[in-house]
Design a protein around this motif. Structure first.
Motif, PDB file in Angstrom:
ATOM      1  N   UNK A 235       7.257   1.087  53.835  1.00 21.81           N
ATOM      2  CA  UNK A 235       7.415   2.367  53.148  1.00 21.81           C
ATOM      3  C   UNK A 235       7.985   3.430  54.086  1.00 21.81           C
ATOM      4  N   UNK A 236       7.508   3.438  55.332  1.00 22.71           N
ATOM      5  CA  UNK A 236       8.046   4.374  56.321  1.00 22.71           C
ATOM      6  C   UNK A 236       9.528   4.114  56.580  1.00 22.71           C
ATOM      7  N   UNK A 237       9.896   2.845  56.689  1.00 24.60           N
ATOM      8  CA  UNK A 237      11.287   2.494  56.960  1.00 24.60           C
ATOM      9  C   UNK A 237      12.192   2.891  55.798  1.00 24.60           C
ATOM     10  N   UNK A 238      11.708   2.736  54.586  1.00 22.61           N
ATOM     11  CA  UNK A 238      12.468   3.163  53.410  1.00 22.61           C
ATOM     12  C   UNK A 238      12.640   4.675  53.425  1.00 22.61           C
ATOM     13  N   UNK A 239      11.570   5.388  53.729  1.00 15.19           N
ATOM     14  CA  UNK A 239      11.615   6.847  53.785  1.00 15.19           C
ATOM     15  C   UNK A 239      12.604   7.319  54.851  1.00 15.19           C
ATOM     16  N   UNK A 240      12.701   6.572  55.951  1.00 17.35           N
ATOM     17  CA  UNK A 240      13.637   6.931  57.014  1.00 17.35           C
ATOM     18  C   UNK A 240      15.080   6.652  56.620  1.00 17.35           C
ATOM     19  N   UNK A 241      15.295   5.630  55.815  1.00 18.39           N
ATOM     20  CA  UNK A 241      16.669   5.223  55.480  1.00 18.39           C
ATOM     21  C   UNK A 241      17.261   6.076  54.365  1.00 18.39           C
ATOM     22  N   UNK A 242      16.449   6.421  53.382  1.00 20.61           N
ATOM     23  CA  UNK A 242      16.940   7.213  52.250  1.00 20.61           C
ATOM     24  C   UNK A 242      16.911   8.689  52.604  1.00 20.61           C
ATOM     25  N   UNK A 243      17.845   9.446  52.019  1.00 17.63           N
ATOM     26  CA  UNK A 243      17.863  10.894  52.259  1.00 17.63           C
ATOM     27  C   UNK A 243      16.581  11.533  51.757  1.00 17.63           C
ATOM     28  N   UNK A 244      16.241  11.274  50.519  1.00 24.31           N
ATOM     29  CA  UNK A 244      14.995  11.742  49.922  1.00 24.31           C
ATOM     30  C   UNK A 244      14.300  10.550  49.262  1.00 24.31           C
ATOM     31  N   UNK A 245      13.000  10.429  49.443  1.00 26.83           N
ATOM     32  CA  UNK A 245      12.258   9.315  48.869  1.00 26.83           C
ATOM     33  C   UNK A 245      11.413   9.812  47.710  1.00 26.83           C
ATOM     34  N   UNK A 246      11.634   9.214  46.555  1.00 23.84           N
ATOM     35  CA  UNK A 246      10.796   9.458  45.385  1.00 23.84           C
ATOM     36  C   UNK A 246      10.011   8.181  45.093  1.00 23.84           C
ATOM     37  N   UNK A 247       9.052   8.289  44.215  1.00 25.63           N
ATOM     38  CA  UNK A 247       8.248   7.112  43.907  1.00 25.63           C
ATOM     39  C   UNK A 247       9.093   6.035  43.232  1.00 25.63           C
ATOM     40  N   UNK A 248      10.073   6.432  42.410  1.00 25.08           N
ATOM     41  CA  UNK A 248      10.884   5.411  41.745  1.00 25.08           C
ATOM     42  C   UNK A 248      11.813   4.721  42.736  1.00 25.08           C
ATOM     43  N   UNK A 249      12.326   5.441  43.734  1.00 31.56           N
ATOM     44  CA  UNK A 249      13.130   4.780  44.767  1.00 31.56           C
ATOM     45  C   UNK A 249      12.263   3.818  45.570  1.00 31.56           C
ATOM     46  N   UNK A 250      11.052   4.253  45.916  1.00 41.51           N
ATOM     47  CA  UNK A 250      10.152   3.383  46.667  1.00 41.51           C
ATOM     48  C   UNK A 250       9.838   2.126  45.858  1.00 41.51           C
ATOM     49  N   UNK A 251       9.674   2.288  44.556  1.00 38.03           N
ATOM     50  CA  UNK A 251       9.376   1.141  43.686  1.00 38.03           C
ATOM     51  C   UNK A 251      10.554   0.172  43.646  1.00 38.03           C
ATOM     52  N   UNK A 260       0.637   4.145  45.476  1.00 41.63           N
ATOM     53  CA  UNK A 260      -0.306   4.332  46.581  1.00 41.63           C
ATOM     54  C   UNK A 260       0.427   4.660  47.875  1.00 41.63           C
ATOM     55  N   UNK A 261       1.515   3.953  48.139  1.00 44.12           N
ATOM     56  CA  UNK A 261       2.274   4.176  49.373  1.00 44.12           C
ATOM     57  C   UNK A 261       2.945   5.545  49.374  1.00 44.12           C
ATOM     58  N   UNK A 262       3.414   5.994  48.211  1.00 45.97           N
ATOM     59  CA  UNK A 262       4.034   7.314  48.135  1.00 45.97           C
ATOM     60  C   UNK A 262       2.999   8.398  48.463  1.00 45.97           C
ATOM     61  N   UNK A 263       1.799   8.249  47.926  1.00 43.52           N
ATOM     62  CA  UNK A 263       0.750   9.234  48.219  1.00 43.52           C
ATOM     63  C   UNK A 263       0.386   9.220  49.695  1.00 43.52           C
ATOM     64  N   UNK A 264       0.414   8.042  50.316  1.00 44.99           N
ATOM     65  CA  UNK A 264       0.146   7.953  51.755  1.00 44.99           C
ATOM     66  C   UNK A 264       1.244   8.652  52.544  1.00 44.99           C
ATOM     67  N   UNK A 265       2.496   8.425  52.167  1.00 44.15           N
ATOM     68  CA  UNK A 265       3.616   9.046  52.875  1.00 44.15           C
ATOM     69  C   UNK A 265       3.525  10.564  52.853  1.00 44.15           C
ATOM     70  N   UNK A 279      10.888  13.553  52.915  1.00 41.74           N
ATOM     71  CA  UNK A 279      11.807  13.216  54.005  1.00 41.74           C
ATOM     72  C   UNK A 279      11.062  13.337  55.327  1.00 41.74           C
ATOM     73  N   UNK A 280      11.342  12.445  56.293  1.00 48.21           N
ATOM     74  CA  UNK A 280      10.652  12.495  57.579  1.00 48.21           C
ATOM     75  C   UNK A 280      11.339  13.449  58.540  1.00 48.21           C
ATOM     76  N   UNK A 281      10.629  13.805  59.584  1.00 50.69           N
ATOM     77  CA  UNK A 281      11.240  14.575  60.664  1.00 50.69           C
ATOM     78  C   UNK A 281      12.457  13.812  61.185  1.00 50.69           C
TER      79      UNK A 281
END
Length: 674
Positions: A235-251, A260-265, A279-281
């Motif tokens: 989930x972290x790697x996906x968040x780093x690769x995409x410009x903005x991460x939404x729950x549907x992109x994560x899915x 669950x992973x989106x809420x953790x992020x 989006x991450x730092x």
């Protein structure tokens, strides 16, 4: 716990303190807030928060120095020591002059309620408490009216560019290493310091310096730590690769447990929330990307493909208003290859917005076009605005509403003499298309025209918006043969060929692409191949240039392929294997795919009662392979002339059906005559 400075002159501690003081840069705003509180004009509690390595501990050490200079008794407590030192801290805070600095508060975040409700309210007025941790304060601090004037929250962010350069100066970074180090670390202090230490030792790298895996691993340990599970790491790697991460992109990229992973992020201190998602730092993003590409190249490619497929579908289905943002998200992973997707630090709407052209904007269009390109160009803008007003977009500063640029996406299926005369650039594009591979029935060319005020040209946010719109138009166009993009200072034109104006013309360059030869999907596949394999990966066989045949050439190729239906070697040489028809049947051998397509086209004739006789003639002749046409007519029990009539009509029907699919796509309904 420490009270004041225990560093004696001449000790190692005093030397370390002096070096830290020299390396401290920036943070003027935070120091101003602290000093206001220190001298009685501000709050009683400061809550400093920010991701790991952002400089919280360094700032607290500077706060301690400022308090000591003011003659205030200072105590510094690490978060993991606070429980055992709680009683001592209370004794210190009975002094109205005391200053308590609490670092690493995230270690004891569970005590936040106790501090807020029981401990801190007992602090005498005049005393000052500073809490520093990775997590922002609980919203109950700010929801409580009692804390309104007593609490100040300071989110700590990256150093400004000038301060980051000052930090590199203090670390002895040579001039040639500063830009690559800044490109990697931005204003993140720990990344700058660690990168500087390594870069100075490895000075030979020069402008090509990149952090080695020791730097990457060390910073990941410090800034991210160990995720709870492999799914959390993904989930972290996906968040780093995409410009903005939404729950549907994560899915889409990680189907199991996306919610669950989106809420953790969203609870992580180095992940921020914007209007479009998470989006991450920037440094955390770069580290996670570099680590995955090095550690698991195949896993990186699989992740990218899933994210890309989701974002490409968004581009295809987005409303016109949302198209620009969808294209920006699609291109973001390609920013290292020059794609216009750096966003200039923006994570929401930015400083410009795109609007459709309204009638009252025409006068402004002429003024901007005149200022941008001169009176002749303005007259061409007026000409096309009258003929194709829906093709125009206006770009305004959000803050002031000031228009700074206009663009037009001109769709041209045929041109009259007046249009050819009115705009030499359009005439040049039209002549090029006709001289190269002319338009087929129902096709059109598109010409992009842009008028941008000089201060906003080049590498600017408004130029990014314009290019995203242009690329979106290209990717969503139906029946577009050629695109011609005229953008001065175009920063990125992957796979598009440049043709220049002729001598005597106004200076311009047209970036040209034949979307029949390399359709949108193949164009995107080429980009993906470059991202995953790198420049040394070579061209992908799956994205070879397609053949663009005229209707006559196509029909002749179909007739020949029917005669060679039983011979895969002969079908492999057919130009039909390089057409859109076969390219859309990904994963199959081209010759096999062509044979299957021809057999299916023959079978499809049975669906129309009027064509059953044509199906029988083609099936006996080409599928069952009668040695001669006379034998085929005999098997069918038909006079030879009747058989020939059915055969000829059947071939024409197959040619027409396949030509229809070539033009409109393999998902288009089969062609029906009459």
């Amino acid at each position: 716990m420490s009270s004041g400075s225990n560093n004696k002159p001449g000790s190692l501690g005093s030397r370390l303190q002096a070096a830290r003081e020299t390396a401290f840069v920036g943070r003027e705003e935070e120091l101003a807030v602290f000093n206001a509180a220190l001298y009685g004009g501000g709050c009683s509690v400061l809550y400093v928060h920010g991701p790991g390595g952002i400089g919280k501990s360094a700032l607290l050490r500077r706060f301690a120095q400022e308090a000591a200079v003011a003659g205030r008794p200072v105590s510094m407590v690490d978060g993991h020591m606070l429980e055992s030192a709680a009683s001592e801290a209370e004794l210190v805070l009975r002094d109205a002059d005391a200053v308590l600095l609490v670092d690493d508060f995230e270690r004891i975040q569970g005590l936040e309620g106790w501090l807020r409700e029981w401990c801190l309210p007992r602090v005498p007025l005049g005393a000052l408490v500073v809490i520093a941790g990775r997590n922002p304060p609980d919203m109950r601090w700010q929801a409580d009216p009692g804390w309104a004037g007593a609490l100040e929250v300071l989110p700590l962010r990256d150093l400004r560019a000038g301060d980051a350069r000052a930090l590199m100066d203090s670390s002895g970074v040579p001039a040639e290493l500063r830009e690559p180090l800044l490109a990697f670390a931005g204003g993140h202090p720990l990344a700058l310091l660690l990168g500087a230490a390594v870069a100075v030792k490895d000075g030979r790298a020069g402008r090509r310096w990149m952090p080695n895996q020791v730097v990457v691993a060390t910073l990941l340990d410090q800034l991210v730590g160990e995720p709870p599970s492999a799914a959390h790491r993904h989930a972290l790697e996906i968040c780093a690769h995409a410009y903005m991460t939404t729950e549907d992109l994560l899915r889409a990229a990680l189907p199991e447990g996306a919610g669950t992973l989106f809420r953790w992020l969203r609870r992580l201190p180095f992940v921020e929330s914007g209007g479009l998602g998470l989006f991450p730092h920037a440094v955390v993003r770069a580290l996670l990307e570099a680590d995955l590409r090095w550690r698991d190249p195949e896993g990186y490619a699989v992740m990218h493909d899933r994210i890309h497929a989701h974002l490409a579908e968004r581009v295809r289905t987005a409303s016109d208003v949302d198209l620009v943002g969808a294209v920006a998200a699609l291109l973001y992973p390609h920013r290292g290859n020059g794609a216009p997707a750096d966003f200039h630090g923006r994570h929401d709407e930015g400083e410009f917005q795109e609007e459709v052209l309204r009638e009252e904007d025409i006068g402004t269009l002429l003024r901007v076009a005149t200022a941008a390109e001169g009176a002749a160009s303005a007259s061409r803008a007026a000409f096309w605005a009258e003929r194709q007003p829906a093709a125009f977009r206006v770009y305004r500063r959000i803050e002031t509403g000031e228009p700074v640029a206009f663009s037009a996406w001109l769709r041209l299926a045929e041109l009259d003499e007046e249009e050819l005369t009115a705009d030499p650039l359009v005439a040049r594009a039209w002549a090029h298309a006709r001289a190269t591979t002319p338009l087929r029935a129902g096709e059109h060319v598109a010409v992009s025209r842009v008028w941008v005020l000089p201060p906003y040209r080049g590498n600017s946010p408004v130029m990014d918006l314009i290019q995203w719109r242009v690329i979106g138009n290209c990717l969503r166009a139906e029946r577009m043969a050629w695109s011609y993009i005229e953008i001065r200072h175009l920063r990125w034109h992957y796979g598009m060929r440049a043709i220049s104006g002729e001598p005597g013309d106004e200076a311009y360059t047209l970036f040209v692409h034949d979307w029949r030869a390399v359709p949108a999907r193949a164009w995107l596949e080429r980009m993906n191949h470059l991202l995953v394999a790198g420049p040394a990966g070579g061209p992908s066989a799956a994205t070879a240039k397609l053949a663009v045949l005229s209707q006559a050439e196509f029909a002749e190729a179909v007739r020949k392929a029917l005669r060679q239906l039983g011979r895969l070697d002969a079908l492999a040489a057919s130009p039909l294997t390089r057409t859109r028809l076969i390219a859309e049947r990904a994963g199959q051998n081209p010759a096999t795919a062509l044979g299957d397509l021809l057999r299916q086209a023959i079978d499809d004739l049975r669906e129309d009662p009027r064509s059953v006789k044509f199906h029988r003639a083609l099936s006996v002749t080409f599928v069952r392979g009668a040695r001669t046409q006379e034998l085929a007519a005999e098997r069918l029990g038909l006079p030879f002339t009747t058989y020939r009539r059915h055969l000829t009509a059947g071939i024409e029907r197959v040619c027409a059906d396949l030509w229809h699919r070539e033009l409109y796509g393999t998902d288009a309904p089969a062609y029906r005559s009459g």
